[in-house]
Design a protein around this motif. Structure first.
Motif, PDB file in Angstrom:
ATOM      1  N   ILE A 262      -4.308   3.153  -3.346  1.00  0.00           N
ATOM      2  CA  ILE A 262      -3.471   3.417  -4.520  1.00  0.00           C
ATOM      3  C   ILE A 262      -3.352   4.908  -4.771  1.00  0.00           C
ATOM      4  CG2 ILE A 262      -3.320   3.111  -7.025  1.00  0.00           C
ATOM      5  CD1 ILE A 262      -4.691   0.373  -6.623  1.00  0.00           C
ATOM      6  N   GLU A 263      -4.444   5.635  -4.590  1.00  0.00           N
ATOM      7  CA  GLU A 263      -4.400   7.083  -4.784  1.00  0.00           C
ATOM      8  C   GLU A 263      -3.458   7.735  -3.780  1.00  0.00           C
ATOM      9  OE1 GLU A 263      -5.488  10.798  -6.576  1.00  0.00           O
ATOM     10  OE2 GLU A 263      -5.583   8.691  -7.220  1.00  0.00           O
ATOM     11  N   GLY A 264      -3.412   7.216  -2.558  1.00  0.00           N
ATOM     12  CA  GLY A 264      -2.466   7.729  -1.573  1.00  0.00           C
ATOM     13  C   GLY A 264      -1.027   7.496  -1.986  1.00  0.00           C
ATOM     14  N   ILE A 265      -0.760   6.326  -2.584  1.00  0.00           N
ATOM     15  CA  ILE A 265       0.593   6.058  -3.083  1.00  0.00           C
ATOM     16  C   ILE A 265       0.935   7.021  -4.209  1.00  0.00           C
ATOM     17  CG2 ILE A 265       2.118   4.347  -4.122  1.00  0.00           C
ATOM     18  CD1 ILE A 265       0.221   2.180  -2.968  1.00  0.00           C
ATOM     19  N   ARG A 266      -0.001   7.239  -5.130  1.00  0.00           N
ATOM     20  CA  ARG A 266       0.228   8.177  -6.236  1.00  0.00           C
ATOM     21  C   ARG A 266       0.546   9.573  -5.708  1.00  0.00           C
ATOM     22  NH1 ARG A 266      -4.483   9.116  -9.576  1.00  0.00           N
ATOM     23  NH2 ARG A 266      -3.068  10.123 -11.031  1.00  0.00           N
ATOM     24  N   TRP A 267      -0.164   9.974  -4.657  1.00  0.00           N
ATOM     25  CA  TRP A 267       0.068  11.275  -4.037  1.00  0.00           C
ATOM     26  C   TRP A 267       1.521  11.389  -3.577  1.00  0.00           C
ATOM     27  CZ3 TRP A 267      -1.190  16.102  -2.650  1.00  0.00           C
ATOM     28  CH2 TRP A 267      -0.669  16.617  -1.466  1.00  0.00           C
ATOM     29  N   ILE A 268       1.994  10.367  -2.857  1.00  0.00           N
ATOM     30  CA  ILE A 268       3.376  10.383  -2.370  1.00  0.00           C
ATOM     31  C   ILE A 268       4.359  10.388  -3.533  1.00  0.00           C
ATOM     32  CG2 ILE A 268       5.105   9.121  -1.030  1.00  0.00           C
ATOM     33  CD1 ILE A 268       2.761   7.928   0.587  1.00  0.00           C
ATOM     34  N   GLU A 269       4.123   9.534  -4.520  1.00  0.00           N
ATOM     35  CA  GLU A 269       5.027   9.444  -5.668  1.00  0.00           C
ATOM     36  C   GLU A 269       5.176  10.779  -6.379  1.00  0.00           C
ATOM     37  OE1 GLU A 269       4.639   4.827  -7.223  1.00  0.00           O
ATOM     38  OE2 GLU A 269       3.115   6.291  -7.841  1.00  0.00           O
ATOM     39  N   ASN A 270       4.071  11.462  -6.597  1.00  0.00           N
ATOM     40  CA  ASN A 270       4.127  12.753  -7.286  1.00  0.00           C
ATOM     41  C   ASN A 270       4.795  13.824  -6.441  1.00  0.00           C
ATOM     42  OD1 ASN A 270       2.577  12.867 -10.069  1.00  0.00           O
ATOM     43  ND2 ASN A 270       1.450  11.427  -8.779  1.00  0.00           N
ATOM     44  N   CYS A 271       4.529  13.803  -5.129  1.00  0.00           N
ATOM     45  CA  CYS A 271       5.185  14.768  -4.236  1.00  0.00           C
ATOM     46  C   CYS A 271       6.697  14.551  -4.219  1.00  0.00           C
ATOM     47  CB  CYS A 271       4.617  14.651  -2.824  1.00  0.00           C
ATOM     48  SG  CYS A 271       2.944  15.290  -2.615  1.00  0.00           S
ATOM     49  N   VAL A 272       7.121  13.300  -4.107  1.00  0.00           N
ATOM     50  CA  VAL A 272       8.554  13.000  -4.079  1.00  0.00           C
ATOM     51  C   VAL A 272       9.206  13.367  -5.397  1.00  0.00           C
ATOM     52  CG1 VAL A 272      10.240  11.118  -3.923  1.00  0.00           C
ATOM     53  CG2 VAL A 272       8.325  11.209  -2.307  1.00  0.00           C
ATOM     54  N   ARG A 273       8.538  13.073  -6.501  1.00  0.00           N
ATOM     55  CA  ARG A 273       9.088  13.400  -7.824  1.00  0.00           C
ATOM     56  C   ARG A 273       9.278  14.902  -7.976  1.00  0.00           C
ATOM     57  NH1 ARG A 273       6.469  13.856 -12.934  1.00  0.00           N
ATOM     58  NH2 ARG A 273       4.501  13.304 -11.915  1.00  0.00           N
ATOM     59  N   SER A 274       8.297  15.674  -7.518  1.00  0.00           N
ATOM     60  CA  SER A 274       8.420  17.131  -7.576  1.00  0.00           C
ATOM     61  C   SER A 274       9.566  17.624  -6.711  1.00  0.00           C
ATOM     62  CB  SER A 274       7.111  17.782  -7.132  1.00  0.00           C
ATOM     63  OG  SER A 274       7.266  19.171  -6.925  1.00  0.00           O
ATOM     64  N   ALA A 275       9.637  17.123  -5.471  1.00  0.00           N
ATOM     65  CA  ALA A 275      10.682  17.575  -4.549  1.00  0.00           C
ATOM     66  C   ALA A 275      12.065  17.245  -5.082  1.00  0.00           C
ATOM     67  CB  ALA A 275      10.468  16.932  -3.173  1.00  0.00           C
ATOM     68  N   GLU A 276      12.217  16.058  -5.647  1.00  0.00           N
ATOM     69  CA  GLU A 276      13.528  15.654  -6.151  1.00  0.00           C
ATOM     70  C   GLU A 276      13.912  16.381  -7.439  1.00  0.00           C
ATOM     71  OE1 GLU A 276      13.457  11.390  -6.343  1.00  0.00           O
ATOM     72  OE2 GLU A 276      13.846  11.178  -4.189  1.00  0.00           O
TER      73      GLU A 276
END
Length: 392
Positions: free
Chosen positions: A369-383
């Motif tokens: 789950i922490e790995g998913i959160r990592w991706i979600e936050n990275c994508v949100r920042s990039a977008e």
């Protein structure tokens, strides 16, 4: 030191979903699970989307042809009818299938070991965690690199204050094998990795950097990210909106700063996987290309290279030692280490041994789950134009 003696009362009856002849990762699962033949026994599989190819492959690796199934639903249904049916399954299929397969397996009363990234959203991760807890099952995540025992040496040295307060975290996982679009044209396994409908919201952030991010959390369990900034690129334009290169800046809650570079277009690079932790007293650095060595750099003193398997290492590191310092270990041994811990976790869960589960360090559902959160936050920042975002 590990020597193959049993850690649980009997091998677990194990089945594979995916990971067949054309898969890139299935052999890593099997070498990991079967390295200690006291931990798992491969008895069934739905190895391929092509049923005949899957059956042919299964028979060629020693599985009874009657237990080589055309799909995971059939496997789960038929194995449930057997007294000697599977108890645990590994999911080695494309990302977009993980959630539905994991849910079906848990609902059938099976433990699950799943490829990363676990699912597309942390909401799905929390749903699966609740289901696993309700049914008393384990969900493990195959962050295979995390089984390198020198990472546990880093963890121990940080816990013991050997490098002082952590100030800087430098992470890198890069290679150059996708510097052009050739791989997408010749490999089905690469083609789906750049399809958002199958791979999810990221390419290298999910495929590569979730490994490194989990490893950093393993090494520094008390370090939590406060906010981050992600800037990602699609240098091969056909991969857009998925990235083949990304830079992530991180601010931690304790005031430390971090930087991660992940890329599959680092032309000429075959293994750029590195972790460096800088403290107020000293630094630690580990490279995947030299997994048996750990650099310990104390300010004002000669650089030390610590060698795997030596008696001066911490006991939590040497507990995973297999071959002795004279002989090199690598990724296959790392996979064997995490699979053995999956087996110990499953056995402990079956016996309601909460103390073992509390003290066992392995990539569990929370790590996924922490790995998913990592991706979600990275994508949100990039977008959001590569802007700083709070780590949610």
């Amino acid at each position: 030191m590990l020597n193959g003696e049993k850690k649980i009362s009997r091998p677990l009856r194990w089945g594979m979903i995916g990971g067949g002849r054309t898969g890139q990762v299935g052999y890593k699962h099997r070498t990991g699970a079967l390295r200690d033949n006291t931990a798992f026994q491969l008895v069934a599989g739905a190895f391929d989307v092509d049923p005949e190819r899957g059956k042919d492959f299964g028979v060629n690796i020693g599985v009874d042809e009657n237990r080589c199934y055309p799909d995971y639903k059939t496997m789960i249904k038929e194995e449930a009818k057997r007294e000697d049916g599977v108890e645990v399954v590994s999911i080695a299929t494309p990302n977009g299938t993980h959630y539905e397969i994991c849910k079906a397996a848990l609902e059938a009363g099976l433990h699950v070991i799943c490829e990363k990234p676990l699912f597309f959203t942390s909401k799905e991760g929390r749903e699966i965690k609740d289901l696993a807890e309700k049914n008393g099952k384990i969900v493990g995540v195959t962050y295979g690199f995390s089984g390198n025992q020198m990472l546990l040496q880093m963890r121990a040295m940080i816990e013991q204050g050997k490098i002082g307060d952590i100030r800087i975290v430098e992470l890198q996982y890069t290679h150059g094998f996708n510097a052009t679009d050739k791989a997408e044209k010749t490999s089905d396994a690469q083609k789906w990795r750049v399809d958002p409908k199958i791979a999810g919201p990221s390419f290298v952030l999910g495929d590569l950097s979730t490994h490194t991010y989990y490893m950093s959390q393993l090494i520094m369990p008390k370090m939590k990210i406060k906010k981050l900034l992600c800037d990602r690129q699609s240098f091969v334009g056909t991969r857009a909106p998925l990235e083949d290169n990304a830079f992530v800046l991180m601010h931690y809650e304790n005031g430390a700063v971090g930087r991660l570079w992940t890329s599959s277009v680092n032309a000429g690079c075959t293994d750029g996987h590195r972790i460096r932790i800088v403290g107020s007293k000293a630094s630690l650095e580990w490279w995947d290309s030299k997994p048996n060595e750990l650099r310990h750099e104390v300010q004002g003193e000669p650089i030390q290279t610590l060698i795997r398997g030596m008696s001066y290492l911490d006991e939590q590191c040497n507990a995973d030692e297999r071959l002795g310092a004279l002989h090199s270990e690598g990724l296959s041994d790392a996979w064997a280490n995490i699979y053995l811990k999956f087996a110990i976790a499953i056995d402990a869960k079956n016996r309601d041994d909460r103390e073992t589960l509390r003290n066992l360090v392995y990539p569990n559902i929370d790590a996924g789950i922490e790995g998913i959160r990592w991706i979600e936050n990275c994508v949100r920042s990039a977008e959001n134009g590569a802007s700083w975002v709070d780590f949610e």
